[in-house]
Enzyme design. Structure first.
Site, PDB file in Angstrom:
ATOM      1  N   HIS A 182      76.172  49.517  26.508  1.00 16.19           N
ATOM      2  CA  HIS A 182      75.555  47.854  26.449  1.00 16.19           C
ATOM      3  C   HIS A 182      74.027  49.090  26.512  1.00 16.19           C
ATOM      4  O   HIS A 182      73.371  48.684  28.447  1.00 16.19           O
ATOM      5  CB  HIS A 182      75.866  47.125  27.649  1.00 16.19           C
ATOM      6  CG  HIS A 182      75.061  45.671  28.012  1.00 16.19           C
ATOM      7  ND1 HIS A 182      74.798  46.026  26.735  1.00 16.19           N
ATOM      8  CD2 HIS A 182      75.297  44.904  28.383  1.00 16.19           C
ATOM      9  CE1 HIS A 182      73.930  44.480  27.313  1.00 16.19           C
ATOM     10  NE2 HIS A 182      74.751  43.848  28.557  1.00 16.19           N
ATOM     11  N   CYS A 241      69.131  40.328  28.935  1.00 14.01           N
ATOM     12  CA  CYS A 241      70.172  41.368  27.973  1.00 14.01           C
ATOM     13  C   CYS A 241      70.098  40.908  26.683  1.00 14.01           C
ATOM     14  O   CYS A 241      70.922  41.525  25.966  1.00 14.01           O
ATOM     15  CB  CYS A 241      71.953  40.872  28.230  1.00 14.01           C
ATOM     16  SG  CYS A 241      72.021  41.906  30.116  1.00 14.01           S
ATOM     17  N   CYS A 271      84.847  45.417  33.390  1.00 16.24           N
ATOM     18  CA  CYS A 271      83.194  45.666  33.346  1.00 16.24           C
ATOM     19  C   CYS A 271      83.023  46.710  32.023  1.00 16.24           C
ATOM     20  O   CYS A 271      83.427  47.826  31.676  1.00 16.24           O
ATOM     21  CB  CYS A 271      82.368  46.373  34.431  1.00 16.24           C
ATOM     22  SG  CYS A 271      82.973  45.438  36.026  1.00 16.24           S
ATOM     23  N   LYS A 321      82.182  46.564  25.953  1.00 15.87           N
ATOM     24  CA  LYS A 321      82.963  47.288  26.953  1.00 15.87           C
ATOM     25  C   LYS A 321      83.001  48.715  26.103  1.00 15.87           C
ATOM     26  O   LYS A 321      83.229  49.051  27.334  1.00 15.87           O
ATOM     27  CB  LYS A 321      84.440  46.585  26.465  1.00 15.87           C
ATOM     28  CG  LYS A 321      85.381  46.798  27.413  1.00 15.87           C
ATOM     29  CD  LYS A 321      84.876  47.346  28.765  1.00 15.87           C
ATOM     30  CE  LYS A 321      86.158  48.163  29.615  1.00 15.87           C
ATOM     31  NZ  LYS A 321      85.832  48.904  29.834  1.00 15.87           N
TER      32      LYS A 321
END
Lengths: 480, 400
Positions: free
Chosen positions: B345, B88, B215, B341
């Protein structure tokens, strides 16, 4: 003097009440109401006959140094691999030497006692660990479903520290086709039950029982306990009457506590008998299925030296009810579920890699650094201790018997699991070493940071597309 | 210590697509959009670019390995091109590589572009890790996902600091609520709505103790940057941002293989942060940094980052969460764009998206969510899990 040196057994944690089976399938087959008593032991979704054999084998090492074992026999009608050494996987998982001679016994339910007799016949010159295990499933709504339970046992046969001497055996081989499975069969097929009971079970046990008494010039009253498997709870009682046994001579069939555990059943009943036997007792153990074997043992003073003489009692009491018939069917892969695309994704297993790393994967061997003493998993060349970093200073270090503390954990609902949430965490081992593992045999709600855990050999995945079972170790709450 | 990258390069143009579940957009389409915005913003043309770095991570099966997908999408004329991949943190790697190349003099104008097209997988969450962590690890790692791996840090954090699950989850919920509040002020964010603490606390559990709102989104998107030598930046625009630090740290995995790590922080972040502050000459990050864009893949991650970046005292980030220290109107706003959030992402683009927000904030172009006097911005990009990860930290300023 040859005979039994040590015993171990394994009953899975879950029990399914037969009433649950009746409630689910009684509409279809009201006849199973008669069997709706007690409960049966059932393997968790990550267990099979091989993983249970590993657990039973490890349990026998309380009274025998595994380095003394020369041969390993595995008996079962439900081994995962038709071609590939199931016993070789067992051998690796038990951390036995690669020069242990492994052999597998299968076919009829008497395969367990057949293996035992082979080991006893060779006991003058070798020590043999005999593991018997089964995980049979009956079709939903049938009697076999109610009868069969899952479990495994291990008996070490040798010529030193004998807790029960081998006094002789008698064997019968009949092609009595009461049950059968062929390639691709998940369930047993059977012939009419009345015929099985009257022509098979009753006559065979009767014949083998009287034959062994005759062979060794013994009388009924010479025998302290008779171990013979049940067909059902009632049949086991009827059989006792036919044999003329007094109540104190009948070894409990365990049918209502765990069900019929196939090849393992005579072993588990025999272990039950040994737990309560007096010195000098003669115990007659009979198996049934494809004929039958009778084995005569006599208990010695050495039995007092056993580290744990209540293994069966303990394992019968450590249980949890599996609520829900559908969950049971799912665990045994009878009920197809919507597992989603994530669940369907299984990466290929590299078998050359598996061979190279087999000691770590199957045996949970790590390394211990000779320079700084740090145990570590998996096996890598450079020491993980940041203050050490020694290269190639490693010696094998087994983690499978090390207890640990749960460093942290989670219950994951996103990943695919046969029993969500998937539990996993990081384990700190006593004596050093840390790694992350799946956690099994407990609900999320019971987990706590710092709780004691031990390691258990489980089936990690099943790759249907490539006909592979992947095995590895998981953490579970420390069993008492 | 080496001389470092400080003040050697600048960003003169950036682009970032709207992030979201962009069912009707391909990776190629997203790359073109981010690129077009970046070169228009920089006032350059494609032919001015000397070299390109391309970051993508999980969806290489969809997008393709190598830098070819980038060159093919943008029709780059046989330029030097390389794909960077560090989980990531891949986007930060593309920027780092481009900055190093420009600083070395190997090229004058470099492109860094990241993209991820996650919503062509067929199920929620990131792609299953079984294919992505090496075949040996697959046989011995637990049956893990990202939420679970970060959840284990929450379990340990709550235990160590004596927070009941309710107390702990309420603290985390405040972080998620802040991100949603910021995201609601960002027209390019994936999730543009406020969410109440109670909604967050009552959401379905993903990986205990983390619920759905703990998440981040799983998102499609692309972002890009144009990098030049610092001394040439003003030739292109009056308000470039200058690099102050670029640091990467990679875990040797001692965290989960050796009994030393405490499980309540990310050691890799601490190592990268210390080096980044040194490179940038920052003595007191709590006072000197104007805004930060941190890798809030999960609420617990952001909580721990506050401590690992040496801004909140160890074990006391909760106090700063409670006081609003990291809010848009607080002393050090964190994730003013909504963060992972709420902005979303798209893995390979996230590191670039963080820098995009810093760039726009420092330029004073963030409208409703504009931070006053934004001068020094920090981005923190995490690839992997708390116990074994890559951390990329970048620091940027509006002055040389």
């Amino acid at each position: 003097m040859v005979g039994i040196s040590a015993c171990g057994l394994y009953l899975p944690r879950y029990r399914l009440k037969r009433e649950t089976l009746f409630q689910a399938m009684g509409w279809f087959n009201p006849g199973i109401k008669g069997m709706a008593r007690g409960e049966k032991a059932i393997a968790n979704y990550d267990e099979d006959s091989l993983t249970m054999a590993v657990a039973a084998g490890r349990d026998s090492f309380t009274d025998m140094d595994r380095a003394k074992i020369d041969a390993l026999y595995l008996a079962s009608t439900t081994l995962p691999y038709k071609e590939r050494g199931n016993a070789a996987i067992l051998n690796e998982a038990l951390n036995l030497s690669s020069d242990v001679r492994t052999s597998e016994y299968s076919g009829p339910l008497k395969a367990g006692t057949s293996a035992l007799i082979s080991a006893l016949n060779e006991a003058g010159s070798q020590t043999t660990l005999v593991c018997a295990t089964d995980c049979r499933i009956g079709k939903p709504g049938g009697n076999q479903e109610a009868l069969c339970g899952d479990g495994a046992a291990a008996i070490i046969i040798g010529n030193e520290r004998i807790i029960a001497t081998f006094e002789g055996h008698y064997s019968l081989s009949y092609d009595f086709p009461d049950h059968r499975r062929i390639e691709g069969d998940k369930f047993n097929r059977s012939w009419e039950e009345r015929w099985v009971r009257e022509e098979g079970y009753s006559k065979t046990i009767m014949e083998v029982f009287h034959s062994i008494l005759r062979k060794y010039g013994l009388h009924l009253q010479d025998i302290a306990k008779v171990v013979y498997p049940p067909l059902s709870a009632r049949d086991h009682g009827e059989m006792a009457k036919s044999l003329g046994l007094k109540p104190e001579q009948i070894q409990s069939s365990l049918i209502e506590e765990m069900g019929h555990t196939g090849c393992a059943h005579p072993f588990i009943m025999l272990i039950g008998a040994l737990e309560e036997a007096k010195i000098g007792d003669k115990i007659l153990t009979i198996s049934y299925g494809g004929g039958g074997d009778a084995l005569l043992f006599q208990v010695t003073e050495e039995i007092r030296e056993l580290k744990n003489r209540s293994k069966l009692k303990n394992q019968l009491s450590q249980k949890e009810e599996l609520k829900g018939y559908e969950k049971y069917l799912s665990f045994r892969d009878v009920l197809p579920k919507e597992i989603g695309i994530r669940g369907e994704e299984i990466a290929p297993t590299s078998l050359s890699l598996h061979w190279r790393e087999r000691k770590s994967i199957l045996g949970l061997f790590g390394f211990k650094c000779k320079a700084c003493g740090t145990p570590q998993f998996p096996q890598e060349r450079i020491c993980i201790n940041p203050d050490c970093g020694a290269i190639d200073q490693m010696e094998d270090y087994p983690f499978s018997d090390k207890k640990g503390k749960l460093f942290t954990y989670t219950g994951d609902n996103l990943t695919f699991s046969e029993d969500p949430p998937a539990l996993y965490g990081i384990v700190d081992f006593e004596g050093g070493g840390r790694y992350w593992f799946d956690i099994t045999d407990c609900p999320l709600e019971t987990l706590k940071v710092g709780q004691a855990v031990e390691m258990t050999f489980r089936r990690k995945y099943r790759d249907r597309a490539r006909s592979l079972y992947g095995y590895f170790w998981k953490a579970m709450p420390l069993r008492e | 210590m080496a001389e470092g990258i400080k003040n050697k390069v600048a960003i003169i143009g950036m682009g970032c697509t709207k992030f979201g579940e962009l069912w009707d957009r391909s990776a190629e389409s997203l790359m073109v959009e981010a690129f077009e915005e970046a070169i228009t913003d920089a006032g350059i043309e494609k032919k001015d670019i000397d070299a390109a770095w391309f970051s993508s991570c999980f969806v290489e099966n969809n997008v393709g390995k190598s830098a070819i997908p980038l060159a093919a999408a943008l029709k780059l004329p046989f330029l030097p091109g390389t794909r960077t991949e560090n989980f990531c943190a891949s986007g930060t790697e593309a920027v780092r590589a481009a900055c190093y190349a420009v600083a070395s003099g190997a090229c004058d104008i470099a492109l860094a572009l990241g993209v991820e097209k996650l919503k062509d997988i067929g199920y929620g969450g990131l792609p299953d890790f079984s294919q992505l962590r090496g075949i040996y690890n697959r046989l011995i790692y637990p049956n893990m996902t990202a939420p679970g791996m970060f959840a284990m840090m929450a379990t340990k954090y709550f235990d160590r600091y004596g927070l009941s699950p309710e107390e702990g989850k309420r603290t985390l919920a405040k972080i998620s609520a802040k991100s949603h509040s910021n995201g609601a002020r960002n027209p390019r964010a994936h999730l543009q709505r406020e969410v109440s603490i109670e909604t967050i606390l009552n959401a379905p559990m993903v990986a205990w103790p983390l619920g759905l709102y703990d998440c981040c989104g799983v998102t499609d998107g692309s972002a890009a940057a144009i990098i030049v030598r610092a001394d040439r930046a003003k030739e292109f625009r009056t308000d470039p941002i200058y690099v102050k630090a670029l640091q990467i740290a990679v875990s040797p995995e001692e965290e989960f293989r050796y009994q030393k790590w405490d499980g309540t922080h990310v050691e890799t972040t601490v190592r990268a942060a210390v080096r980044a502050y040194q490179e940038a000459g920052i003595k007191n990050p709590r006072e000197e940094i104007s805004l930060m864009e941190v890798h809030d893949c999960f609420s617990i991650t952001e909580l721990v980052i506050y401590e690992d970046l040496l801004i909140s005292p160890r074990g006391r980030a909760k106090e700063d969460v409670d006081s609003g220290f990291y809010h848009l109107d607080g002393s050090l706003p964190s994730n003013s764009d909504g963060g992972l959030k709420s902005f979303g992402h798209p893995i390979g683009a996230s590191g670039l998206r963080m820098i995009y927000e810093i760039y726009k904030q420092v330029q004073g172009k963030c409208g409703e969510r504009q931070i006053k006097n934004a001068r020094i911005g920090l981005s923190h990009n995490l690839g992997g899990f708390p116990a074994n990860c890559v951390i990329g930290i970048t620091i940027w300023g509006n002055e040389l």
